[in-house]
Write a protein that holds these residues in place. Structure first.
Motif, PDB file in Angstrom:
ATOM      1  N   GLY A 127       0.773  -1.233   0.000  1.00 21.74           N
ATOM      2  CA  GLY A 127       0.000   0.000   0.000  1.00 21.74           C
ATOM      3  C   GLY A 127       0.805   1.285   0.000  1.00 21.74           C
ATOM      4  N   MET A 128       2.108   1.213  -0.248  1.00 24.51           N
ATOM      5  CA  MET A 128       2.920   2.428  -0.280  1.00 24.51           C
ATOM      6  C   MET A 128       2.638   3.220  -1.547  1.00 24.51           C
ATOM      7  SD  MET A 128       6.632   1.079   1.151  1.00 24.51           S
ATOM      8  CE  MET A 128       7.302   2.742   1.190  1.00 24.51           C
ATOM      9  N   ARG A 129       2.552   4.554  -1.404  1.00 23.11           N
ATOM     10  CA  ARG A 129       2.359   5.428  -2.555  1.00 23.11           C
ATOM     11  C   ARG A 129       3.681   5.583  -3.301  1.00 23.11           C
ATOM     12  NH1 ARG A 129      -0.310   8.240   1.539  1.00 23.11           N
ATOM     13  NH2 ARG A 129       1.379   9.774   1.594  1.00 23.11           N
ATOM     14  N   GLU A 130       3.574   6.122  -4.527  1.00 20.89           N
ATOM     15  CA  GLU A 130       4.772   6.223  -5.365  1.00 20.89           C
ATOM     16  C   GLU A 130       5.837   7.104  -4.720  1.00 20.89           C
ATOM     17  OE1 GLU A 130       5.245   4.448  -8.227  1.00 20.89           O
ATOM     18  OE2 GLU A 130       3.406   3.508  -7.514  1.00 20.89           O
ATOM     19  N   ILE A 131       5.424   8.210  -4.099  1.00 17.63           N
ATOM     20  CA  ILE A 131       6.386   9.098  -3.462  1.00 17.63           C
ATOM     21  C   ILE A 131       7.049   8.403  -2.282  1.00 17.63           C
ATOM     22  CG2 ILE A 131       4.678  10.138  -1.940  1.00 17.63           C
ATOM     23  CD1 ILE A 131       7.658  11.895  -3.648  1.00 17.63           C
ATOM     24  N   GLN A 132       6.308   7.535  -1.587  1.00 14.79           N
ATOM     25  CA  GLN A 132       6.887   6.770  -0.486  1.00 14.79           C
ATOM     26  C   GLN A 132       7.859   5.715  -0.991  1.00 14.79           C
ATOM     27  OE1 GLN A 132       3.117   5.476   1.263  1.00 14.79           O
ATOM     28  NE2 GLN A 132       3.514   6.774   3.069  1.00 14.79           N
ATOM     29  N   ILE A 133       7.532   5.122  -2.131  1.00 13.04           N
ATOM     30  CA  ILE A 133       8.433   4.126  -2.715  1.00 13.04           C
ATOM     31  C   ILE A 133       9.765   4.771  -3.086  1.00 13.04           C
ATOM     32  CG2 ILE A 133       8.776   2.599  -4.701  1.00 13.04           C
ATOM     33  CD1 ILE A 133       5.765   2.089  -4.675  1.00 13.04           C
ATOM     34  N   ILE A 134       9.692   5.966  -3.668  1.00 18.46           N
ATOM     35  CA  ILE A 134      10.923   6.663  -4.044  1.00 18.46           C
ATOM     36  C   ILE A 134      11.733   7.034  -2.804  1.00 18.46           C
ATOM     37  CG2 ILE A 134      11.864   8.752  -5.104  1.00 18.46           C
ATOM     38  CD1 ILE A 134       9.488   8.739  -7.011  1.00 18.46           C
ATOM     39  N   GLY A 135      11.057   7.618  -1.795  1.00 21.12           N
ATOM     40  CA  GLY A 135      11.770   8.131  -0.635  1.00 21.12           C
ATOM     41  C   GLY A 135      12.227   7.070   0.353  1.00 21.12           C
ATOM     42  N   LYS A 136      11.470   5.962   0.470  1.00 19.26           N
ATOM     43  CA  LYS A 136      11.772   4.964   1.498  1.00 19.26           C
ATOM     44  C   LYS A 136      12.355   3.665   0.956  1.00 19.26           C
ATOM     45  CE  LYS A 136       8.240   6.643   4.732  1.00 19.26           C
ATOM     46  NZ  LYS A 136       7.068   6.274   5.561  1.00 19.26           N
ATOM     47  N   VAL A 137      12.257   3.452  -0.360  1.00 17.78           N
ATOM     48  CA  VAL A 137      12.750   2.196  -0.931  1.00 17.78           C
ATOM     49  C   VAL A 137      13.838   2.455  -1.971  1.00 17.78           C
ATOM     50  CG1 VAL A 137      12.125   0.091  -2.177  1.00 17.78           C
ATOM     51  CG2 VAL A 137      10.538   1.071  -0.512  1.00 17.78           C
ATOM     52  N   GLU A 138      13.458   3.110  -3.050  1.00 19.95           N
ATOM     53  CA  GLU A 138      14.385   3.250  -4.169  1.00 19.95           C
ATOM     54  C   GLU A 138      15.566   4.162  -3.837  1.00 19.95           C
ATOM     55  OE1 GLU A 138      11.580   2.526  -8.092  1.00 19.95           O
ATOM     56  OE2 GLU A 138      11.712   4.553  -7.254  1.00 19.95           O
ATOM     57  N   LEU A 139      15.292   5.297  -3.227  1.00 13.55           N
ATOM     58  CA  LEU A 139      16.369   6.247  -2.934  1.00 13.55           C
ATOM     59  C   LEU A 139      17.379   5.698  -1.936  1.00 13.55           C
ATOM     60  CD1 LEU A 139      17.401   8.983  -3.750  1.00 13.55           C
ATOM     61  CD2 LEU A 139      16.042  10.017  -1.932  1.00 13.55           C
ATOM     62  N   PRO A 140      16.956   5.112  -0.805  1.00 12.89           N
ATOM     63  CA  PRO A 140      17.958   4.546   0.105  1.00 12.89           C
ATOM     64  C   PRO A 140      18.791   3.432  -0.527  1.00 12.89           C
ATOM     65  CG  PRO A 140      15.867   4.818   1.232  1.00 12.89           C
ATOM     66  CD  PRO A 140      15.594   5.072  -0.227  1.00 12.89           C
ATOM     67  N   LEU A 141      18.146   2.543  -1.294  1.00 12.62           N
ATOM     68  CA  LEU A 141      18.875   1.435  -1.893  1.00 12.62           C
ATOM     69  C   LEU A 141      19.780   1.896  -3.036  1.00 12.62           C
ATOM     70  CD1 LEU A 141      16.097  -1.326  -1.965  1.00 12.62           C
ATOM     71  CD2 LEU A 141      18.032  -1.139  -0.396  1.00 12.62           C
ATOM     72  N   GLY A 142      19.344   2.918  -3.773  1.00 14.99           N
ATOM     73  CA  GLY A 142      20.143   3.400  -4.892  1.00 14.99           C
ATOM     74  C   GLY A 142      21.070   4.545  -4.546  1.00 14.99           C
ATOM     75  N   MET A 143      21.084   4.957  -3.258  1.00 12.65           N
ATOM     76  CA  MET A 143      21.871   6.121  -2.860  1.00 12.65           C
ATOM     77  C   MET A 143      23.369   5.993  -3.158  1.00 12.65           C
ATOM     78  SD  MET A 143      21.788   9.137  -1.770  1.00 12.65           S
ATOM     79  CE  MET A 143      20.138   9.344  -1.102  1.00 12.65           C
ATOM     80  N   PRO A 144      24.012   4.829  -2.984  1.00 10.24           N
ATOM     81  CA  PRO A 144      25.438   4.749  -3.319  1.00 10.24           C
ATOM     82  C   PRO A 144      25.737   5.135  -4.766  1.00 10.24           C
ATOM     83  CG  PRO A 144      24.806   2.855  -2.012  1.00 10.24           C
ATOM     84  CD  PRO A 144      23.536   3.582  -2.344  1.00 10.24           C
ATOM     85  N   ILE A 145      24.872   4.740  -5.699  1.00  9.65           N
ATOM     86  CA  ILE A 145      25.091   5.094  -7.098  1.00  9.65           C
ATOM     87  C   ILE A 145      24.804   6.573  -7.322  1.00  9.65           C
ATOM     88  CG2 ILE A 145      24.371   4.637  -9.480  1.00  9.65           C
ATOM     89  CD1 ILE A 145      23.731   1.808  -8.673  1.00  9.65           C
ATOM     90  N   ILE A 208      34.247   8.078   1.374  1.00  2.00           N
ATOM     91  CA  ILE A 208      33.744   7.699   2.700  1.00  2.00           C
ATOM     92  C   ILE A 208      32.222   7.804   2.746  1.00  2.00           C
ATOM     93  CG2 ILE A 208      33.759   8.321   5.138  1.00  2.00           C
ATOM     94  CD1 ILE A 208      36.642   9.317   4.718  1.00  2.00           C
ATOM     95  N   THR A 209      31.698   8.898   2.184  1.00  2.00           N
ATOM     96  CA  THR A 209      30.242   9.100   2.174  1.00  2.00           C
ATOM     97  C   THR A 209      29.543   7.988   1.405  1.00  2.00           C
ATOM     98  OG1 THR A 209      30.583  11.489   2.249  1.00  2.00           O
ATOM     99  CG2 THR A 209      28.409  10.716   1.565  1.00  2.00           C
ATOM    100  N   GLN A 210      30.142   7.574   0.301  1.00  2.37           N
ATOM    101  CA  GLN A 210      29.528   6.536  -0.526  1.00  2.37           C
ATOM    102  C   GLN A 210      29.417   5.215   0.232  1.00  2.37           C
ATOM    103  OE1 GLN A 210      31.429   6.543  -4.344  1.00  2.37           O
ATOM    104  NE2 GLN A 210      29.755   5.485  -5.357  1.00  2.37           N
ATOM    105  N   ARG A 211      30.348   4.962   1.135  1.00  7.66           N
ATOM    106  CA  ARG A 211      30.269   3.758   1.960  1.00  7.66           C
ATOM    107  C   ARG A 211      29.236   3.906   3.072  1.00  7.66           C
ATOM    108  NH1 ARG A 211      34.415  -0.017   1.780  1.00  7.66           N
ATOM    109  NH2 ARG A 211      36.074   0.426   0.282  1.00  7.66           N
ATOM    110  N   LEU A 212      29.152   5.104   3.617  1.00  7.97           N
ATOM    111  CA  LEU A 212      28.248   5.318   4.750  1.00  7.97           C
ATOM    112  C   LEU A 212      26.778   5.292   4.350  1.00  7.97           C
ATOM    113  CD1 LEU A 212      30.142   8.143   6.696  1.00  7.97           C
ATOM    114  CD2 LEU A 212      30.049   5.706   7.239  1.00  7.97           C
ATOM    115  N   VAL A 213      26.477   5.656   3.094  1.00 10.32           N
ATOM    116  CA  VAL A 213      25.072   5.726   2.687  1.00 10.32           C
ATOM    117  C   VAL A 213      24.491   4.365   2.318  1.00 10.32           C
ATOM    118  CG1 VAL A 213      25.245   8.113   1.885  1.00 10.32           C
ATOM    119  CG2 VAL A 213      25.685   6.247   0.273  1.00 10.32           C
ATOM    120  N   VAL A 214      25.315   3.326   2.311  1.00 12.69           N
ATOM    121  CA  VAL A 214      24.781   1.984   2.056  1.00 12.69           C
ATOM    122  C   VAL A 214      23.917   1.585   3.246  1.00 12.69           C
ATOM    123  CG1 VAL A 214      25.357  -0.442   1.673  1.00 12.69           C
ATOM    124  CG2 VAL A 214      26.791   1.345   0.685  1.00 12.69           C
ATOM    125  N   PRO A 215      22.640   1.225   3.035  1.00 11.38           N
ATOM    126  CA  PRO A 215      21.766   0.858   4.159  1.00 11.38           C
ATOM    127  C   PRO A 215      22.355  -0.268   4.980  1.00 11.38           C
ATOM    128  CG  PRO A 215      20.482   1.142   2.150  1.00 11.38           C
ATOM    129  CD  PRO A 215      21.926   1.199   1.747  1.00 11.38           C
TER     130      PRO A 215
END
Length: 247
Positions: A127-145, A208-215
């Protein structure tokens, strides 16, 4: 080799670290220009790249635009905008923003696109909305890239911001152009050394930041996968045997 030592001696000379136009002042100007350019380019490229990565639409256009912008000569753009906007920092900022857009755009859509679609579908199913999917799923997982794209853009900006001194009296590029004009090669090489050191320092911070942002969950999963990886078979004459196993 003598010129290299002369450049290092120029950097270490205390006289160049005080007063108007000193090394700290030029470093501050260089970082300020780079930060402004990165902020403007990020506001343009990251939302567009994130939307492309989330929806999967317009990727071909994004790749085409990104490739076209990479092909533009920065010095030519700087000269063109200088003729239009006049002397000052406006022309370098516009030219550097155009330079920074491709890596930011590529990092944004590649980061969100790299997230497993099954994970996205699972988020929708609960039931997550698209904006929630971006902010809570896709962005955290894709943040290193995404951070990798910002890192690449920042290094390009820092290296190319030396051209700002071509039409404005700002940044570390002033040492390079002044040394070239007066044939003071120690100053010219010293300015180049400062730009290199600044780029290496910023690159280290982003590494260093790129390593730290990995969930944390992803780090734990990767560690478990490495520990549970099966033994590597070693080929021998006759039949393969597995390392660590004896018959």
């Amino acid at each position: 080799m003598n010129l290299l030592f002369d450049g290092i001696a120029w950097v270490l000379d205390p006289a160049n670290w005080t007063g108007v136009g000193s090394i700290p002042e030029r470093i501050g100007q260089h970082l300020a220009i780079s930060a402004v350019v990165l902020a403007i380019a990020s506001l343009i490229a990251l939302p567009i790249g994130g939307l492309v990565g989330h929806t999967g639409r317009g990727k071909e256009l994004a790749v085409m635009v990104s490739g076209g912008l990479r092909a533009l000569p920065t010095l030519g753009l700087l000269t063109l905008f200088a003729l239009w906007l006049g002397i000052g920092l406006q022309a370098p900022i516009v030219a550097l923003v155009i330079l920074a857009l491709p890596p930011l755009l590529a990092g944004a859509y590649s980061g969100l696109e790299s997230v497993d679609r099954r994970t996205v579908d699972a988020a929708r199913s609960v039931g997550m909305r698209e904006i929630q999917i971006i902010g809570k799923v896709e962005l955290p997982l894709g943040m290193p890239i995404v951070v990798g794209g910002i890192r690449s853009a920042t290094l390009q900006i820092i290296a190319t911001a030396t051209l700002a001194a071509y039409i404005a009296d700002d940044g570390l590029g002033r040492f390079i152009f002044a040394g070239l004009k007066t044939r003071d090669y120690a100053e010219m090489l010293g300015g180049s050394i400062l730009v290199i050191l600044l780029a290496l320092a910023v690159d280290g911070l982003f590494a260093i930041t790129q390593r730290l942002v990995v969930p944390a969950g992803v780090r734990v999963t990767r560690t478990r996968e490495l520990r549970s990886r099966p033994a590597r078979p070693r080929a021998v004459v006759g039949r393969p045997i597995t390392e660590g196993n004896r018959e």
